[in-house]
Structure formats: structure tokens, C-alpha cells
Design a protein around this motif. Structure first.
Motif, PDB file in Angstrom:
ATOM      1  N   SER A  50       5.713 -17.998  13.627  1.00  0.00           N
ATOM      2  CA  SER A  50       6.070 -17.129  14.750  1.00  0.00           C
ATOM      3  C   SER A  50       7.491 -16.583  14.639  1.00  0.00           C
ATOM      4  N   GLY A  51       8.287 -17.130  13.749  1.00  0.00           N
ATOM      5  CA  GLY A  51       9.679 -16.690  13.601  1.00  0.00           C
ATOM      6  C   GLY A  51       9.827 -15.489  12.688  1.00  0.00           C
ATOM      7  N   ARG A  52      11.045 -15.020  12.580  1.00  0.00           N
ATOM      8  CA  ARG A  52      11.351 -13.864  11.733  1.00  0.00           C
ATOM      9  C   ARG A  52      11.739 -14.356  10.339  1.00  0.00           C
ATOM     10  N   ILE A  53      10.766 -14.913   9.655  1.00  0.00           N
ATOM     11  CA  ILE A  53      10.934 -15.418   8.300  1.00  0.00           C
ATOM     12  C   ILE A  53       9.981 -14.640   7.419  1.00  0.00           C
ATOM     13  N   GLU A  54      10.448 -14.205   6.257  1.00  0.00           N
ATOM     14  CA  GLU A  54       9.600 -13.406   5.378  1.00  0.00           C
ATOM     15  C   GLU A  54       8.318 -14.153   5.031  1.00  0.00           C
ATOM     16  N   ALA A  55       7.181 -13.503   5.289  1.00  0.00           N
ATOM     17  CA  ALA A  55       5.874 -14.060   4.972  1.00  0.00           C
ATOM     18  C   ALA A  55       5.357 -13.499   3.647  1.00  0.00           C
ATOM     19  N   TRP A  56       5.517 -12.190   3.470  1.00  0.00           N
ATOM     20  CA  TRP A  56       5.098 -11.559   2.224  1.00  0.00           C
ATOM     21  C   TRP A  56       5.899 -10.289   1.979  1.00  0.00           C
ATOM     22  N   ARG A  57       5.798  -9.831   0.742  1.00  0.00           N
ATOM     23  CA  ARG A  57       6.511  -8.628   0.312  1.00  0.00           C
ATOM     24  C   ARG A  57       5.630  -7.910  -0.705  1.00  0.00           C
ATOM     25  N   VAL A  58       5.499  -6.604  -0.568  1.00  0.00           N
ATOM     26  CA  VAL A  58       4.870  -5.756  -1.570  1.00  0.00           C
ATOM     27  C   VAL A  58       5.993  -4.934  -2.176  1.00  0.00           C
ATOM     28  N   LEU A  59       6.094  -4.960  -3.499  1.00  0.00           N
ATOM     29  CA  LEU A  59       7.215  -4.265  -4.117  1.00  0.00           C
ATOM     30  C   LEU A  59       6.841  -3.630  -5.442  1.00  0.00           C
ATOM     31  N   VAL A  60       7.586  -2.596  -5.741  1.00  0.00           N
ATOM     32  CA  VAL A  60       7.563  -1.979  -7.060  1.00  0.00           C
ATOM     33  C   VAL A  60       8.871  -2.397  -7.706  1.00  0.00           C
ATOM     34  N   ARG A  61       8.777  -3.019  -8.883  1.00  0.00           N
ATOM     35  CA  ARG A  61      10.002  -3.486  -9.546  1.00  0.00           C
ATOM     36  C   ARG A  61      10.971  -2.305  -9.715  1.00  0.00           C
ATOM     37  N   GLY A  62      12.171  -2.478  -9.171  1.00  0.00           N
ATOM     38  CA  GLY A  62      13.184  -1.432  -9.228  1.00  0.00           C
ATOM     39  C   GLY A  62      12.978  -0.309  -8.234  1.00  0.00           C
ATOM     40  N   GLY A  63      12.031  -0.493  -7.290  1.00  0.00           N
ATOM     41  CA  GLY A  63      11.732   0.572  -6.335  1.00  0.00           C
ATOM     42  C   GLY A  63      11.502   0.044  -4.939  1.00  0.00           C
ATOM     43  N   ALA A  64      10.481   0.584  -4.304  1.00  0.00           N
ATOM     44  CA  ALA A  64      10.174   0.288  -2.904  1.00  0.00           C
ATOM     45  C   ALA A  64       9.851  -1.180  -2.678  1.00  0.00           C
ATOM     46  N   HIS A  65      10.292  -1.688  -1.526  1.00  0.00           N
ATOM     47  CA  HIS A  65       9.983  -3.042  -1.059  1.00  0.00           C
ATOM     48  C   HIS A  65       9.517  -2.934   0.384  1.00  0.00           C
ATOM     49  N   HIS A  66       8.399  -3.557   0.684  1.00  0.00           N
ATOM     50  CA  HIS A  66       7.897  -3.601   2.059  1.00  0.00           C
ATOM     51  C   HIS A  66       7.661  -5.058   2.417  1.00  0.00           C
ATOM     52  N   VAL A  67       8.275  -5.488   3.504  1.00  0.00           N
ATOM     53  CA  VAL A  67       8.301  -6.892   3.895  1.00  0.00           C
ATOM     54  C   VAL A  67       7.596  -7.086   5.226  1.00  0.00           C
ATOM     55  N   PHE A  68       6.915  -8.213   5.358  1.00  0.00           N
ATOM     56  CA  PHE A  68       6.405  -8.618   6.664  1.00  0.00           C
ATOM     57  C   PHE A  68       7.062  -9.938   7.043  1.00  0.00           C
TER      58      PHE A  68
END
Length: 152
Positions: free
Chosen positions: A129-147
Motif C-alpha cells: 500500500s506504500g509508495r515503494i516501487e513495485a515494477w518498472r518497464v524500461l528501455v535500456r538507455g531510454g524510457a522508464h515507467h514505474v509503478f
């Protein structure tokens, strides 16, 4: 304004990539994909996740808790857990099949499902329930999207 999940961008990044390998860094699950232009795309899961083939769980984050038979006291640090053995096998299968991602869904509470050919899918489900990173989708050297969003 609250940060939002960039579902369209996450879907764009993953769709059409080729599932390449499964592994871990300490207790974070890593699934790697190769993009059509050679880019490396990854899902880093720091929450519960599993890989399913058809209707069977073939790898789960909890598999990191159990050592292979006879692995010894250093099994986790030596990558000799049940998870490691199954991830190696899945990576070999993916290397032979080279399946493409055909579907990506992201739920409002962070559930991430990435499906690829041959009836495989990665299911990631945040459980904190806290604001701790659960997952990340990333392109190496590019975009990062975090939940959850806004942590990156």
C-alpha cells in the motif's frame, strides 16, 4: 495533479518485442525483451509475479525462497534456487521460440500482464500500500515507467 500510469506508452514499448530471457538481480525478477530495432526492453518486478504457460504457473517470485536440492547454505547468493533453475530453462525455450509480445494490459491498481506467443504471459501484481516501487518497464538507455507512477 497526481501522477498517472502511462498505459499507452508501456503498451507501445512492449508490443512486438521478442521475449528473450528471465532472470533476477538479488530478489528482483527480470524479464528481458528485444525490440524490433535491437533495443533492450525489460520488466523489473519487485513485487509478486509469475510466468504462466497456458494455464500452468511455470515460474513464480516465491520460487526464490526455495533452494535446489543439495544447493547448500549459499544457494540464494550462488543462484541455485528453484527460481534460477526454472528461469534458465524458460530462457532456453524463449531463445528457441523467439515469441513476440502480442498483448499488454495495465490495471488501475498496477497489475501488469504481458502476453506473448505460444500462450505465455507475465503477470505482475503489486501488493504494497506504500509508495515503494513495485515494477518498472524500461528501455535500456531510454524510457522508464514505474509503478506506482511518480517514483522515477
Amino acid at each position: 495533479m497526481a501522477a498517472e500510469i502511462h498505459v499507452d506508452e508501456i503498451t507501445r514499448i512492449l508490443t512486438g518485442t521478442v521475449a528473450h530471457s528471465v532472470g533476477r538481480a538479488v530478489d528482483m525478477g527480470i524479464v528481458e525483451f528485444h525490440g524490433p530495432d535491437g533495443e533492450e526492453v525489460m520488466v523489473h518486478a519487485q513485487c509478486p509475479f509469475r510466468i504462466v504457460h497456458e494455464a500452468k504457473i511455470i515460474l513464480g517470485s516465491a520460487d526464490m525462497r526455495y533452494a535446489q536440492k543439495g544447493a547448500g547454505a549459499q544457494a540464494f547468493d550462488e543462484f541455485r534456487m528453484i527460481y534460477d533453475a526454472r528461469a534458465t530453462k524458460i530462457s532456453k525455450i524463449l531463445g528457441q521460440l523467439r515469441p513476440s509480445v502480442d498483448s499488454v494490459t495495465v490495471g488501475r491498481s498496477g497489475e501488469l500482464t504481458v502476453s506473448w506467443e505460444q500462450a505465455f504471459r507475465l503477470e505482475v501484481f503489486p501488493d504494497c500500500s506504500g509508495r515503494i516501487e513495485a515494477w518498472r518497464v524500461l528501455v535500456r538507455g531510454g524510457a522508464h515507467h514505474v509503478f506506482p507512477p511518480g517514483l522515477d
